[in-house]
Structure formats: structure tokens, C-alpha cells
Design a protein around this motif. Structure first.
Motif, mmCIF file in Angstrom:
data_model
loop_
_atom_site.group_PDB
_atom_site.id
_atom_site.type_symbol
_atom_site.label_atom_id
_atom_site.label_comp_id
_atom_site.label_asym_id
_atom_site.label_seq_id
_atom_site.Cartn_x
_atom_site.Cartn_y
_atom_site.Cartn_z
ATOM 1 N N SER A 249 -30.400 63.286 5.400
ATOM 2 C CA SER A 249 -31.671 63.342 4.301
ATOM 3 C C SER A 249 -32.297 65.210 4.086
ATOM 4 C CB SER A 249 -33.125 62.959 4.939
ATOM 5 O OG SER A 249 -34.234 63.510 3.829
ATOM 6 N N LEU A 250 -32.105 65.054 2.549
ATOM 7 C CA LEU A 250 -31.786 66.983 2.351
ATOM 8 C C LEU A 250 -33.465 67.213 2.506
ATOM 9 C CD1 LEU A 250 -31.252 68.889 0.481
ATOM 10 C CD2 LEU A 250 -32.325 67.358 -1.514
ATOM 11 N N LEU A 251 -34.377 66.418 2.650
ATOM 12 C CA LEU A 251 -36.093 66.802 2.757
ATOM 13 C C LEU A 251 -35.867 66.645 4.049
ATOM 14 C CD1 LEU A 251 -39.062 66.442 1.898
ATOM 15 C CD2 LEU A 251 -38.865 64.832 2.975
ATOM 16 N N MET A 252 -35.306 66.378 5.010
ATOM 17 C CA MET A 252 -35.577 66.130 7.297
ATOM 18 C C MET A 252 -34.565 68.090 7.714
ATOM 19 S SD MET A 252 -37.501 63.939 7.743
ATOM 20 C CE MET A 252 -38.171 63.589 5.875
ATOM 21 N N GLN A 253 -33.275 67.486 6.130
ATOM 22 C CA GLN A 253 -32.816 68.594 7.228
ATOM 23 C C GLN A 253 -33.130 70.261 5.696
ATOM 24 O OE1 GLN A 253 -28.681 68.068 6.066
ATOM 25 N NE2 GLN A 253 -27.899 69.884 5.266
ATOM 26 N N ASP A 254 -33.581 70.088 4.866
ATOM 27 C CA ASP A 254 -34.457 71.347 4.832
ATOM 28 C C ASP A 254 -35.289 71.324 3.712
ATOM 29 O OD1 ASP A 254 -31.334 72.103 4.633
ATOM 30 O OD2 ASP A 254 -30.950 71.969 2.917
ATOM 31 N N GLY A 255 -36.095 70.344 4.090
ATOM 32 C CA GLY A 255 -37.866 70.650 2.955
ATOM 33 C C GLY A 255 -38.609 70.599 3.952
ATOM 34 N N LEU A 256 -38.813 69.790 5.786
ATOM 35 C CA LEU A 256 -39.877 69.467 6.135
ATOM 36 C C LEU A 256 -40.566 71.485 6.512
ATOM 37 C CD1 LEU A 256 -39.080 67.454 8.947
ATOM 38 C CD2 LEU A 256 -40.570 66.763 7.221
ATOM 39 N N PRO A 257 -42.130 71.487 6.242
ATOM 40 C CA PRO A 257 -42.549 72.280 6.847
ATOM 41 C C PRO A 257 -42.128 72.453 8.489
ATOM 42 C CG PRO A 257 -44.201 70.800 6.492
ATOM 43 C CD PRO A 257 -42.766 70.323 6.051
ATOM 44 N N SER A 258 -42.199 73.935 9.046
ATOM 45 C CA SER A 258 -41.395 74.513 9.821
ATOM 46 C C SER A 258 -42.329 73.993 11.114
ATOM 47 C CB SER A 258 -41.730 75.847 9.779
ATOM 48 O OG SER A 258 -42.896 76.369 10.311
ATOM 49 N N ASP A 259 -43.710 73.595 11.254
ATOM 50 C CA ASP A 259 -44.185 73.370 12.260
ATOM 51 C C ASP A 259 -44.210 71.471 12.018
ATOM 52 O OD1 ASP A 259 -45.511 72.700 9.666
ATOM 53 O OD2 ASP A 259 -47.881 73.266 10.423
ATOM 54 N N VAL A 260 -43.469 70.913 11.236
ATOM 55 C CA VAL A 260 -43.411 69.622 11.168
ATOM 56 C C VAL A 260 -41.995 68.998 11.882
ATOM 57 C CG1 VAL A 260 -43.326 66.992 10.194
ATOM 58 C CG2 VAL A 260 -44.801 68.661 9.036
ATOM 59 N N VAL A 261 -41.818 68.528 12.923
ATOM 60 C CA VAL A 261 -40.948 67.537 13.560
ATOM 61 C C VAL A 261 -40.911 66.544 13.139
ATOM 62 C CG1 VAL A 261 -39.332 67.722 15.643
ATOM 63 C CG2 VAL A 261 -41.561 69.440 15.018
#
Length: 226
Positions: free
Chosen positions: A128-140
Motif C-alpha cells: 500500500s502506498l499509504l502504508m509505505q509512504d503516507g503514515l505519520p511517523s508516530d503510527v505503526v
């Protein structure tokens, strides 16, 4: 599979966007929608406006909303406008502050008034593009899975029943939510592949999708499970 679904969406959009009744069209981002722009027939629609319906990724990518919106508008000789915001705010408080600004309230009202829109769905994996590049740095990603998440639609992470996940990430989205989709006349969802069956089933269960574009194997899997 993504090429097949993207091509099918492009052909569908050629028909949808040729309709003069469609004057404002919303476009999401992602690999499938990027592919779709290669299969849309060129036409002259200077009366049409294409608007991105999601905030963008901070990293440049041809899968981003800005690039996809521009490419589609150029094909159609249409106007275009961006939703110039990140997808997620740093906190719920900052999100609320941003969403209360007059400029954002006006854009959100415009997004809710589109005649039709195309969007994708993403699973919770590194595909997923979002999981790869789009999540906030504090969200896993693993925490979203552990909380019952199966994927995202428009940045909202949902559970197997299509409900927004009870997780702080969903309180930080800058943009429209799933509850806004019910008022849009034609919501087109394009997503395929075995890895997206769970998230597709979840969003279809909400009853907010008017047109669904997928591959044959995924359609059969959804019918068996749903």
C-alpha cells in the motif's frame, strides 16, 4: 491485476466524464488511478473541473493526487484544483484547527458537492502506498492491524465491517470522511487483487459505493465471502 483494474477504470471514466451533467469530478490517488489516466480518452471538457479529494503525500510521486489530477485534467482540457493539505495532521487538535479555517471549510464543501468521484482502497501491507509512504511517523502499521484494521479508504482506516477504526489516526485526517460519500451521486471504487478482498468487502458493506471496478477473481472471492 492492477493494470487490468486500472484499464477498466480508465474506460469507465471515458464514459462518465463525457457526460455533460458531470461538471465537478473528484479524484483520489494511488497506483490503480494512476494507471487509469493512461486509458482515458482525450476529449474537450473545458466546462469540467477535476478536484483532488485527498491531501497529498509529502514525498513526490507520480501516484500522488497532484500529479494524477493534473494529468486527467490535461487529457480532458478541463480545469483542475488541488486539496493542498497533508493527509494527516500532527494531532486531533491541530486537525480541528485546520478544518475550521474558512479556506478549508470552503474546499470541503466543494468536495462534498462533486457529481462523481473515483477512489481506491488500500490494504494494510507494504504494498500500500499509504502504508509505505503516507503514515505519520508516530503510527505503526502493525498497531493498526492489531486494532482490527483491514485497510483504508480516503485515508480512513477501517475494520472488517467498514467502520472507522477506533485509533487516533482517524482523528487526524484532513479531508472528507466516509460519512460524506452518501451524498455523492456516483462514488466509484476501483481496487483488485487477493490482498484487497478484505478491505473491499468492508467498504462495500457500508453501502456507499455506487460503481465497483475490480478483477474477476476478486469479484468471485467477494461473492463467496459476502
Amino acid at each position: 491485476v492492477q493494470l487490468i483494474v486500472g484499464a477498466a477504470l480508465g474506460n469507465l471514466l471515458s464514459e462518465t466524464l463525457a457526460d455533460p451533467a458531470v461538471r465537478l469530478f473528484g479524484m483520489s490517488w494511488g497506483g490503480t488511478l494512476n494507471i487509469a489516466t493512461r486509458f482515458v480518452a482525450a476529449m474537450a471538457r473545458p466546462d469540467l473541473e477535476i478536484i483532488s479529494v485527498m491531501g497529498g503525500l509529502t514525498r513526490g510521486s507520480d501516484l500522488n493526487s497532484f500529479e494524477i489530477t493534473t494529468r486527467l485534467a490535461d487529457l480532458l482540457g478541463a480545469q483542475h484544483s488541488y486539496f493542498t493539505a497533508p493527509l494527516y495532521a500532527g494531532s486531533r487538535q491541530s486537525r480541528d484547527t485546520i478544518m475550521e479555517l474558512d479556506v478549508f471549510r470552503a474546499v470541503l464543501e466543494k468536495l462534498r458537492s462533486v457529481d462523481a468521484m473515483a477512489m481506491a482502497a488500500g490494504d494494510l501491507s507494504k504494498r500500500s502506498l499509504l502504508m509505505q509512504d503516507g503514515l505519520p511517523s508516530d503510527v505503526v502499521m502493525e498497531d493498526l492491524i492489531a486494532a482490527g484494521g483491514v485497510g483504508d479508504v480516503l485515508g480512513t482506516v477501517i475494520d472488517a465491517e467498514g467502520r472507522p477504526l477506533d485509533h487516533p489516526i482517524n482523528e487526524r485526517i484532513i479531508g472528507i470522511g466516509l460519512e460524506d460519500l452518501g451524498g455523492i451521486p456516483n462514488v466509484i471504487l476501483a481496487a483488485g487483487g487477493a490482498h484487497k478482498v478484505a478491505v473491499n468487502l468492508a467498504i462495500l458493506r457500508r453501502g456507499v459505493i455506487d460503481t465497483f471496478v475490480t478483477d474477476e477473481a476478486s469479484a468471485r472471492a467477494l461473492l463467496e465471502r459476502g
